[in-house]
Design an enzyme around this catalytic site. Structure first.
Site, PDB file in Angstrom:
ATOM      1  N   GLY A 228      -1.844   4.634   2.717  1.00 22.29           N
ATOM      2  CA  GLY A 228      -1.391   3.254   2.752  1.00 22.29           C
ATOM      3  C   GLY A 228      -2.140   2.415   3.768  1.00 22.29           C
ATOM      4  O   GLY A 228      -3.132   2.848   4.333  1.00 22.29           O
ATOM      5  N   SER A 229      -1.639   1.197   4.018  1.00 26.86           N
ATOM      6  CA  SER A 229      -2.356   0.278   4.892  1.00 26.86           C
ATOM      7  C   SER A 229      -1.444  -0.868   5.296  1.00 26.86           C
ATOM      8  O   SER A 229      -0.368  -1.061   4.728  1.00 26.86           O
ATOM      9  CB  SER A 229      -3.586  -0.302   4.173  1.00 26.86           C
ATOM     10  N   ASN A 230      -1.899  -1.642   6.282  1.00 22.47           N
ATOM     11  CA  ASN A 230      -1.275  -2.905   6.656  1.00 22.47           C
ATOM     12  C   ASN A 230      -2.280  -4.027   6.462  1.00 22.47           C
ATOM     13  O   ASN A 230      -3.491  -3.806   6.574  1.00 22.47           O
ATOM     14  CB  ASN A 230      -0.867  -2.921   8.136  1.00 22.47           C
ATOM     15  N   ASN A 491       2.358  -1.904   2.065  1.00 23.90           N
ATOM     16  CA  ASN A 491       2.556  -0.964   0.968  1.00 23.90           C
ATOM     17  C   ASN A 491       3.896  -1.046   0.280  1.00 23.90           C
ATOM     18  O   ASN A 491       4.170  -0.257  -0.632  1.00 23.90           O
ATOM     19  CB  ASN A 491       2.299   0.489   1.395  1.00 23.90           C
TER      20      ASN A 491
END
Length: 790
Positions: A228-230, A491
């Site tokens: 995932g990521s921000n 996410n």
């Protein structure tokens, strides 16, 4: 059985090998025979700035520079993509896939089947935008030539990295290897995450698989995905100076072929883009140019559907569609295997396919089987899309690129431009399954995962008039939002991209609405809100480049902010608590440690690890005094309320016995192993010997990390293996971009490289690199080195 095959549930992605694609192997491609030239200039931390007069030359310089830093990783990954790991390392050893490792044999069977399917050859034969454009083809050919030039110049026996120096499995790569890597990237959470289930379908089809107890419980709601990521895209109304700003914080593996490589690519007057590029891919996936910046987070949309096949009685490999029998397709795949004695032998495996895609070795009974339909099975369009995005001048041009190629495989896009427009879109490839069709065709008791009835053609995917191909949704159906203040994602689904303008009305396969958001999403939204109000202690309201950096790396722990006050109350009332085994534990010192803790996950935050162990216990299964293990019950004091999604759930239900046992168990572990209750992140978590700050997303940490296992009796987690990877903060000013970056695991995987851990040490200290983007900035670096390739 399916849980064995589909790992690390994080976000819904896709799967592979449609029956119609199982034909001949793709012909090997080779680099173009033309002349290439490029310059590679390196600045701080070895960051390469590559310039050339055309795309072929640009690829040539990039391939050479990447080989200098990471040839061994690519050489190993090429063996994987070719299905040749068992020949060199044995069938039982685990593959080098950092996202979803499986046995070498399962990996080889899967990748050999991809080769034999002919899908790559057919995609490469198609004109753009369905197949690669001329510029991308030149870039790939040049990349291969540059990589091989470095290998030829250096020699296998003189490679600086001992990981592959002198190894017989190291050799030149081909354009087919690079295209296969791109194809596999598109299938990252689909066909690529079902390797074992595809590779073992022959055994299941012949009745060798185990009968499942309850098939619907074997199928997860989401399939494996990158962690995932921000991302924040900040518009003109939310910045102090009215400029567009972007925060990219992808959370990808810290090892293997899915790492980011930092690079700056320039063709004067044509392309000038800087950012992060996944290993072995010659385009920038997350980056910026002079007037536009963009990033991605993993999308919550589906990439595939499963189809439950109704088998003809007595015929395990024939299924019914609209009442008519259809025999499954068969594919024979041969893998070369080295046994324990060093002998080389061929192993042939049978795979089964259906009209929907591969039949999987799970939930296969005498009556039913499961097939996988993958929306990304033949998708390479995203590579041209990223190339076009890198050349776009503003958000409007980026949108046109996405509408043209419609290829994003599994990610949301967040972008901003010099005019201060902030943009969010799920412009990814999503199967065309309407809510009505999902309700009508779904089989099983649970709404997820999406398992459709394969016995009727009425449950085939639909099509949109504006879609680039049948079976996927077109741009008009995609959740999109443009704002002058901000858009964010961590996410979660698109719903609360901006809480002032919730996104709704999209098909449910894109994600849900009015459901509980995880703590990482909530802390990210709270960080933005506090910055815009000035309530975060960082000065006047509104983002600057400095406050964007400080916000992103504040090491907040939202679970502690929400729960610590209630835990303190429990500590006052219950200085002795009961552990899960019935033992009485004095928790007063632990409670004092948590009360004094700064609530952050900095290197020196005393008590942060004790909190993590308590919180992980709280969220795990619990053992009652009678020995029975029970799943965790809700311990929130205030449950989730869809009308208050940013502030619920909250509070700790201290009457729940699990709260006491969770803290008591954590304290008992620390005291039994003589670990200090003040254990800090800097003491407990490392990467290659470098202390690493941060905490987990489950705790509600934004720039989170994940370790490879539990806390040891020595007070150390296994090395960090996932988390914030290529962090980039950009301000798009009228005078050009101002950018700060940090590549958390550094530029080179080679232990002998001076750039193996230099940025990791910088990240450990909380530092950033001031990017050099303009010619003047690059030339001003006092230790600039230049390699001219001709």
């Amino acid at each position: 059985m399916i849980m064995k095959y589909v790992r690390r549930v994080a976000a819904p992605l896709t799967a592979a090998l449609a029956a119609s694609l199982l034909v001949a192997a793709p012909a090997p491609a080779s680099a173009a025979g033309g002349r290439y030239s490029a310059d590679i200039r390196r600045t701080e931390y070895g960051i390469p700035h590559i310039s050339a007069k055309d795309h072929g030359g640009l690829g040539y310089g990039y391939g050479y520079a990447f080989a200098q830093d990471n040839l061994c990783v690519m050489a190993s990954w090429v063996l994987t993509l070719r299905g040749e790991r068992s020949r060199h390392f044995g069938a039982e050893a685990m593959s080098d896939d950092a996202v979803d490792p499986v046995s070498n044999l399962a990996s080889d069977v899967y990748y050999k089947s991809v080769q034999a399917s002919g899908v790559l050859r057919r995609v490469l034969a198609r004109p753009a935008p369905h197949g690669p454009g001329a510029e991308l083809r030149a870039l790939v050919d040049g990349y291969v030539a540059g990589f091989n030039r470095y290998l030829s110049d250096t020699g296998v026996d003189r490679l600086p990295d001992p990981a592959c120096r002198g190894k017989e499995w190291v050799g030149p790569i081909t354009a087919t290897d690079v295209w296969t890597n791109l194809l596999d990237l598109g299938r990252l959470g689909s066909g690529s995450s079902f390797k074992e289930a595809i590779a073992a379908s022959g055994q299941a089809g012949e009745g060798g698989g185990k009968e499942p107890e309850k098939p619907e419980k074997k199928v997860p709601a989401k399939t494996a995905a990158p962690p995932g990521s921000n991302a924040f895209a900040i518009g003109r109304e939310a910045t102090r100076d009215g400029h567009g700003m972007l925060l990219a914080d992808p959370h990808f593996p810290w090892n293997g072929s899915r790492r980011f490589y930092q690079v700056h690519l320039t063709i004067p007057g044509v392309l000038d883009v800087s950012g992060g590029s996944l290993y072995g891919t010659p385009v920038v996936q997350i980056g910026h140019n002079a007037t536009l910046a963009w990033t991605h987070t993993v999308s919550h949309a589906q990439r595939f559907t499963l189809y439950r096949l109704k088998l003809v009685p007595g015929q395990r490999t024939t299924y019914l569609v609209d009442g008519r029998p259809e025999p499954m397709g068969r594919q024979e795949v041969t893998v070369t295997v080295r046994d324990a004695g060093g002998a080389i032998n061929p192993v042939t495996t049978t795979l089964y396919t259906s009209r929907y895609g591969p039949v999987l070795a799970m939930d296969w009974t005498e009556k039913t089987a499961v097939a996988l339909a993958d929306a990304n099975v033949a998708n390479l369009r995203f590579a041209d899309e990223w190339l076009a995005m890198g050349a776009a001048r503003d958000v409007a041009a980026l949108r046109r690129a996405q509408d043209t190629y419609q290829g994003m495989p599994f990610v949301y896009t967040l972008a901003t431009d010099a005019g201060g427009t902030a943009y969010f879109a799920d412009a990814s490839v999503v199967p065309h399954v309407t809510d009505e069709q999902a309700k009508r065709c779904h089989v099983g008791d649970d709404p997820e995962p999406l398992i459709l009835d394969g016995s009727t053609s009425a449950c085939l995917w639909g099509r949109d008039a504006d879609a680039i191909e049948p079976g996927v949704f077109g741009p008009a159906a995609q959740p999109r939002l443009s704002r002058a203040d901000y858009v964010t994602n961590a996410n979660a689904g698109p719903w609360l991209t901006n809480p002032k303008a919730p996104l709704t009305g999209y098909p449910r396969v894109y994600g849900d609405t009015r459901t509980e958001r995880d703590l990482r999403t909530r802390v990210g939204l709270d960080m933005v809100a506090r910055r815009l109000s000035g309530g975060d202690g960082l000065g006047a309201p509104g983002f600057t480049l400095d406050t964007l950096q400080r916000t992103a790396t504040g090491k907040r722990n939202l679970s502690a902010e929400l729960l610590r006050a209630d835990l303190r109350a429990l500590c006052r009332a219950k200085p002795v608590m009961t552990a899960s085994g019935g033992e009485k534990v004095d928790v007063r010192r632990a409670c004092a440690t948590l009360a004094a803790w700064d609530g952050r996950a900095r290197l020196g935050s005393r008590g942060a690890i004790l909190w993590r162990e308590f919180f992980m216990n709280l969220n795990g299964p619990h053992r009652r005094p009678d020995g029975e293990v029970v799943p965790p019950e809700s311990w929130w004091k205030v449950p989730f309320d869809p009308e208050q999604p940013l502030t619920t759930p909250r509070g700790l239900d201290i009457a729940n016995p699990a709260v006491q046992s969770s803290l008591a168990d954590a304290v008992r572990f620390f005291t039994a192993n003589e670990l200090p209750l003040t254990l800090t992140p800097g003491q407990a978590q490392r990467y290659g010997g470098v202390p690493v700050p941060g905490c987990t997303e489950g705790e509600g940490c934004f720039d989170r990390i994940r370790t490879g296992g539990p806390l040891s009796e020595a007070g150390r987690y296994p090395d960090v293996n996932t988390g914030s990877s290529f962090m980039m903060a950009v301000e798009l000013t009228p005078a050009g971009p101002r950018t700060r970056t940090v590549l958390t695991y550094s530029l080179s995987a080679g232990a002998a490289s001076p750039h193996h851990a230099d940025q990791t040490e910088l990240f450990s200290r909380g530092g950033w690199v001031t990017e050099r983007f303009t010619e003047a900035e690059i030339r001003a670096y006092p230790h600039l080195t230049t390699t001219s390739l001709r």
